[in-house]
Motif scaffolding. Structure first.
Motif, PDB file in Angstrom:
ATOM      1  N   ARG A 150       1.607  17.101  20.469  1.00  0.00           N
ATOM      2  CA  ARG A 150       0.531  16.510  21.264  1.00  0.00           C
ATOM      3  C   ARG A 150      -0.062  15.240  20.629  1.00  0.00           C
ATOM      4  O   ARG A 150      -1.244  14.960  20.766  1.00  0.00           O
ATOM      5  CB  ARG A 150      -0.574  17.533  21.538  1.00  0.00           C
ATOM      6  N   ASN A 151       0.773  14.485  19.931  1.00  0.00           N
ATOM      7  CA  ASN A 151       0.341  13.198  19.392  1.00  0.00           C
ATOM      8  C   ASN A 151       0.671  12.086  20.388  1.00  0.00           C
ATOM      9  O   ASN A 151       1.634  12.187  21.145  1.00  0.00           O
ATOM     10  CB  ASN A 151       1.014  12.937  18.049  1.00  0.00           C
ATOM     11  N   VAL A 152      -0.111  10.997  20.360  1.00  0.00           N
ATOM     12  CA  VAL A 152       0.024   9.931  21.349  1.00  0.00           C
ATOM     13  C   VAL A 152       0.068   8.579  20.645  1.00  0.00           C
ATOM     14  O   VAL A 152      -0.750   8.294  19.760  1.00  0.00           O
ATOM     15  CB  VAL A 152      -1.154   9.943  22.349  1.00  0.00           C
ATOM     16  N   ALA A 153       1.028   7.744  21.032  1.00  0.00           N
ATOM     17  CA  ALA A 153       1.105   6.365  20.548  1.00  0.00           C
ATOM     18  C   ALA A 153       1.992   5.585  21.493  1.00  0.00           C
ATOM     19  O   ALA A 153       2.786   6.158  22.250  1.00  0.00           O
ATOM     20  CB  ALA A 153       1.665   6.300  19.129  1.00  0.00           C
ATOM     21  N   ARG A 154       1.888   4.260  21.454  1.00  0.00           N
ATOM     22  CA  ARG A 154       2.754   3.460  22.313  1.00  0.00           C
ATOM     23  C   ARG A 154       4.215   3.653  21.916  1.00  0.00           C
ATOM     24  O   ARG A 154       5.093   3.737  22.762  1.00  0.00           O
ATOM     25  CB  ARG A 154       2.371   1.988  22.246  1.00  0.00           C
ATOM     26  N   SER A 155       4.489   3.726  20.607  1.00  0.00           N
ATOM     27  CA  SER A 155       5.835   4.051  20.137  1.00  0.00           C
ATOM     28  C   SER A 155       5.733   4.990  18.949  1.00  0.00           C
ATOM     29  O   SER A 155       4.698   5.068  18.281  1.00  0.00           O
ATOM     30  CB  SER A 155       6.590   2.776  19.736  1.00  0.00           C
ATOM     31  N   ASP A 156       6.810   5.725  18.697  1.00  0.00           N
ATOM     32  CA  ASP A 156       6.887   6.645  17.560  1.00  0.00           C
ATOM     33  C   ASP A 156       5.755   7.665  17.603  1.00  0.00           C
ATOM     34  O   ASP A 156       4.999   7.841  16.640  1.00  0.00           O
ATOM     35  CB  ASP A 156       6.843   5.873  16.232  1.00  0.00           C
ATOM     36  N   ALA A 157       5.652   8.352  18.721  1.00  0.00           N
ATOM     37  CA  ALA A 157       4.533   9.276  18.910  1.00  0.00           C
ATOM     38  C   ALA A 157       4.669  10.540  18.075  1.00  0.00           C
ATOM     39  O   ALA A 157       3.668  11.084  17.608  1.00  0.00           O
ATOM     40  CB  ALA A 157       4.411   9.643  20.389  1.00  0.00           C
ATOM     41  N   GLY A 158       5.896  11.032  17.871  1.00  0.00           N
ATOM     42  CA  GLY A 158       6.094  12.273  17.133  1.00  0.00           C
ATOM     43  C   GLY A 158       6.342  12.031  15.663  1.00  0.00           C
ATOM     44  O   GLY A 158       5.413  11.936  14.856  1.00  0.00           O
ATOM     45  N   LEU A 159       7.632  11.921  15.274  1.00  0.00           N
ATOM     46  CA  LEU A 159       8.011  11.618  13.894  1.00  0.00           C
ATOM     47  C   LEU A 159       8.989  10.454  13.885  1.00  0.00           C
ATOM     48  O   LEU A 159       9.956  10.436  14.647  1.00  0.00           O
ATOM     49  CB  LEU A 159       8.647  12.824  13.207  1.00  0.00           C
ATOM     50  N   VAL A 160       8.743   9.469  13.018  1.00  0.00           N
ATOM     51  CA  VAL A 160       9.686   8.371  12.839  1.00  0.00           C
ATOM     52  C   VAL A 160       9.999   8.235  11.358  1.00  0.00           C
ATOM     53  O   VAL A 160       9.112   8.325  10.507  1.00  0.00           O
ATOM     54  CB  VAL A 160       9.135   7.033  13.390  1.00  0.00           C
TER      55      VAL A 160
END
Length: 292
Positions: A150-160
């Motif tokens: 349940r994380n939110v970001a324009r890119s790489d929301a989960g794990l990068v």
């Protein structure tokens, strides 16, 4: 921020955890660890970061860990020199203006066991909006029995995981029995592993590329992420995906790759896994993979 230039040992228990919280501060900018050698967080919670002001290129929340040497504009040209262990930790409810709302690691050795990274978000309408959950640049990282959700970001929301050009360490990323679910990004919603080249091209001559580096993902669930499930980028990536389930991952915008598995130029060995019910397809066209 709570800035530690050296080692930090925060050792709570199941019934008496250590907590890094906003408290009565008007703005809580998270925990930063740099330099030193080995830090350990056990039964520790980092929550409530609201780092939404200042320089848009540097604003980060939650937990930031870096070697303190060999970095330029966020790009790492050295092997890992800082070690951080996290056991039974929670990083949740943090907000950042531009990047790394949850955990950001640069040129450090990270070990996470039975940790939860959830409900972190990059906001402020930033075009830099990346790194909602866990963002790793270089070094060796091992995640076991962790939940990223349940994380939110324009890119790489989960794990990068980004392996910068010129990084001397060829140590692997290992994920075992982890759950990455319900993260939302315009692109890269679930797990993304890639070679990082953009800043190198922008700021001068590129150092030599690594011959290859290994990625091992075993017994993991990657599900219901918007912006794609599991993706790899760069011919130097050798990935093993074993006994995993990758399902119900979707597009979130016209920018997202979407789908279940996207391999790019990487070498991906998939064994004993389920890739099913992803949109627009389970295996993105052009993905070179072996296995069943």
């Amino acid at each position: 921020p709570f800035d530690v230039q050296g080692s930090l040992h925060a050792l709570g228990t199941e019934f008496d955890s250590v907590r890094f919280l906003q408290g009565f501060a008007g703005q809580w900018r998270g925990l930063s660890i740099s330099g030193g050698d080995t830090s350990l967080l056990q039964y520790t919670r980092i929550s409530g970061t609201n780092r939404l002001g200042g320089d848009i290129r540097s604003i980060q929340g939650g937990l930031r860990v870096q070697s303190g040497i060999g970095t330029h504009n966020g790009d790492v040209f050295t092997a890992d020199t800082v070690r951080l262990g996290m056991v039974h930790c929670v990083v949740s409810g943090n907000r950042s203006r531009s990047q790394n709302a949850g955990i950001g690691v640069a040129a450090a050795r990270l070990t996470m066991i039975s940790c939860i990274v959830r409900d972190n978000a990059v906001g402020g309408g930033s075009r830099y909006g990346r790194g909602g959950g866990v963002s790793i640049q270089g070094g060796v990282s091992r995640l076991t029995d962790c939940i990223i959700e349940r994380n939110v970001a324009r890119s790489d929301a989960g794990l990068v995981y980004e392996h910068p050009l010129g990084l001397q360490s060829q140590l692997p990323l290992i994920m075992e029995r982890c759950v990455v679910r319900e993260n939302t990004g315009e692109w890269s919603g679930g797990v993304d592993v890639r070679i990082k080249i953009f800043a190198c091209l922008a700021f001068g001559p590129c150092p030599p590329e690594p011959d290859s580096f290994a990625v091992v993902i075993e017994e993991c669930l990657i599900a219901n992420n918007a912006g794609g499930g599991l993706s790899f980028g760069g011919e130097q990536v050798n990935a093993s995906v074993d006994h995993c389930t990758i399902t119900d991952n979707t597009y979130s915008s016209q920018y997202g790759v979407g789908g279940g598995l996207a391999g790019g130029r990487a070498t991906v060995d998939v064994e004993n896994s389920i890739v099913w019910g992803n949109s627009p397809s389970d295996i993105i066209p052009g993905t070179a993979y072996e296995g069943d």
